[in-house]
Scaffold this active site. Structure first.
Site, PDB file in Angstrom:
ATOM      1  N   ARG A 114     -20.130  39.897   5.596  1.00  0.00           N
ATOM      2  CA  ARG A 114     -19.840  40.922   6.607  1.00  0.00           C
ATOM      3  C   ARG A 114     -20.813  42.106   6.475  1.00  0.00           C
ATOM      4  NH1 ARG A 114     -13.633  42.159   6.721  1.00  0.00           N
ATOM      5  NH2 ARG A 114     -14.295  43.104   8.697  1.00  0.00           N
ATOM      6  N   TYR A 116      -8.851  38.348  10.044  1.00  0.00           N
ATOM      7  CA  TYR A 116      -7.893  38.300   8.930  1.00  0.00           C
ATOM      8  C   TYR A 116      -6.807  37.246   9.089  1.00  0.00           C
ATOM      9  CZ  TYR A 116     -10.203  42.686   7.753  1.00  0.00           C
ATOM     10  OH  TYR A 116     -11.143  43.622   7.426  1.00  0.00           O
ATOM     11  N   ALA A 149     -10.056  48.497   2.186  1.00  0.00           N
ATOM     12  CA  ALA A 149     -11.302  49.275   2.194  1.00  0.00           C
ATOM     13  C   ALA A 149     -11.494  50.087   0.916  1.00  0.00           C
ATOM     14  CB  ALA A 149     -11.330  50.189   3.409  1.00  0.00           C
ATOM     15  N   ARG A 178      -3.536  42.642  13.101  1.00  0.00           N
ATOM     16  CA  ARG A 178      -4.800  43.351  12.878  1.00  0.00           C
ATOM     17  C   ARG A 178      -5.974  42.366  12.910  1.00  0.00           C
ATOM     18  NH1 ARG A 178      -7.038  45.262   6.982  1.00  0.00           N
ATOM     19  NH2 ARG A 178      -8.851  46.362   7.756  1.00  0.00           N
ATOM     20  N   PRO A 221      -4.570  49.658   1.867  1.00  0.00           N
ATOM     21  CA  PRO A 221      -4.507  50.198   3.227  1.00  0.00           C
ATOM     22  C   PRO A 221      -4.694  49.157   4.325  1.00  0.00           C
ATOM     23  CG  PRO A 221      -5.867  51.587   1.847  1.00  0.00           C
ATOM     24  CD  PRO A 221      -5.501  50.389   1.013  1.00  0.00           C
ATOM     25  N   ASN A 222      -3.863  49.282   5.331  1.00  0.00           N
ATOM     26  CA  ASN A 222      -3.927  48.509   6.578  1.00  0.00           C
ATOM     27  C   ASN A 222      -3.466  47.058   6.447  1.00  0.00           C
ATOM     28  OD1 ASN A 222      -5.062  50.730   8.117  1.00  0.00           O
ATOM     29  ND2 ASN A 222      -6.934  50.370   6.953  1.00  0.00           N
ATOM     30  N   GLU A 258      -8.997  39.811  -8.036  1.00  0.00           N
ATOM     31  CA  GLU A 258      -9.292  40.495  -6.768  1.00  0.00           C
ATOM     32  C   GLU A 258      -9.291  39.471  -5.630  1.00  0.00           C
ATOM     33  OE1 GLU A 258     -13.179  42.229  -6.827  1.00  0.00           O
ATOM     34  OE2 GLU A 258     -13.024  42.997  -4.779  1.00  0.00           O
ATOM     35  N   HIS A 265      -9.655  38.927  -1.259  1.00  0.00           N
ATOM     36  CA  HIS A 265      -9.907  39.387   0.108  1.00  0.00           C
ATOM     37  C   HIS A 265      -9.709  38.216   1.047  1.00  0.00           C
ATOM     38  CE1 HIS A 265     -11.458  43.142  -1.387  1.00  0.00           C
ATOM     39  NE2 HIS A 265     -12.122  42.436  -2.289  1.00  0.00           N
ATOM     40  N   LEU A 266      -9.077  38.479   2.160  1.00  0.00           N
ATOM     41  CA  LEU A 266      -8.881  37.422   3.152  1.00  0.00           C
ATOM     42  C   LEU A 266     -10.215  36.967   3.733  1.00  0.00           C
ATOM     43  CD1 LEU A 266      -6.088  39.598   4.364  1.00  0.00           C
ATOM     44  CD2 LEU A 266      -5.591  37.163   4.188  1.00  0.00           C
ATOM     45  N   ASN A 309      -5.517  43.096  -3.424  1.00  0.00           N
ATOM     46  CA  ASN A 309      -6.390  43.235  -2.268  1.00  0.00           C
ATOM     47  C   ASN A 309      -6.336  44.720  -1.928  1.00  0.00           C
ATOM     48  OD1 ASN A 309      -7.764  43.356   0.110  1.00  0.00           O
ATOM     49  ND2 ASN A 309      -6.684  41.650   1.086  1.00  0.00           N
ATOM     50  N   ARG A 333     -19.447  46.330   2.877  1.00  0.00           N
ATOM     51  CA  ARG A 333     -18.341  45.556   2.280  1.00  0.00           C
ATOM     52  C   ARG A 333     -18.806  44.662   1.132  1.00  0.00           C
ATOM     53  NH1 ARG A 333     -14.085  46.308   6.076  1.00  0.00           N
ATOM     54  NH2 ARG A 333     -14.904  46.570   8.161  1.00  0.00           N
TER      55      ARG A 333
HETATM   56  C1  DQA Z   1     -10.291  43.072   3.145  1.00  0.00           C
HETATM   57  C2  DQA Z   1     -11.795  43.350   3.351  1.00  0.00           C
HETATM   58  C3  DQA Z   1     -12.072  44.846   3.373  1.00  0.00           C
HETATM   59  O1  DQA Z   1     -13.463  45.076   3.581  1.00  0.00           O
HETATM   60  C4  DQA Z   1     -11.296  45.503   4.497  1.00  0.00           C
HETATM   61  O2  DQA Z   1     -11.514  46.900   4.481  1.00  0.00           O
HETATM   62  C5  DQA Z   1      -9.849  45.172   4.456  1.00  0.00           C
HETATM   63  C6  DQA Z   1      -9.450  43.794   4.174  1.00  0.00           C
HETATM   64  C7  DQA Z   1      -9.972  41.570   3.254  1.00  0.00           C
HETATM   65  O3  DQA Z   1      -8.889  41.183   2.825  1.00  0.00           O
HETATM   66  O4  DQA Z   1     -10.779  40.792   3.766  1.00  0.00           O
HETATM   67  O5  DQA Z   1      -8.987  46.012   4.730  1.00  0.00           O
HETATM   68  O6  DQA Z   1      -9.931  43.514   1.849  1.00  0.00           O
END
Ligand code: DQA
Length: 149
Positions: free
Chosen positions: A107, A23, A77, A18, A10-11, A98, A100-101, A74, A111
């Protein structure tokens, strides 16, 4: 060549616009292009899927069984909430890296935990878009031990 699917949750389709201070300015399209090119250089045939829907991601993980040799994810959330995604990864028994950016451990407290981490080979976070490249290298080394990838 090994086949690898890169999943984004998502997102992440909004990358580039964003919260760029968190990010980065790199778009998902740019990340996918870089992954495809880098993957080819380390013996990986890379395909991509982004979805804002948990069930679509779960269906893609199920479909990867017997088709893909490894997964990079990735989950956005969903990382912090989805037991269903964790179960899907555990069910297909494919190596998962796994990504994450952002550095999720630096954070908000919510998270810091990941449902993906217990079923992944490892977690790469905090290196921005470059993290996907590190993940490809990790998967290449795992799939072809001794290759120097
Ligand atoms: C994320 C970190 C997550 O906590 C967040 O909800 C994201 C992006 C990252 O790539 O840093 O959507 O996965």
């Amino acid at each position: 060549m090994h086949d690898v699917l890169v999943l984004n949750g998502p997102n992440l389709n909004l990358l580039g616009t964003r919260q760029p201070e968190v990010y980065g300015a790199t778009t998902l399209g740019m990340i996918e292009d870089r992954c495809t090119k880098h993957g080819a250089s380390v013996g990986l045939n890379v395909s991509h899927l982004q979805s804002n829907h948990e069930g679509v991601l779960i269906d893609a993980i199920h479909a990867a069984r017997g088709v893909q040799d490894g997964l990079i994810v990735n989950a956005g959330a969903l990382t912090h909430t989805s037991i269903a995604l964790m179960d899907a990864f555990a069910s297909v028994e494919l190596p998962v890296v796994e990504v994450h950016l952002s550095n999720i451990h630096a954070r908000e407290a919510f998270r810091h935990s990941s449902y993906i981490a217990p079923v992944a080979l490892g977690q790469i976070c905090g290196f921005g878009a470059q993290g996907y490249i590190f993940a490809l290298d990790a998967l290449a080394a795992h799939l072809t031990p001794g290759s120097g990838a």
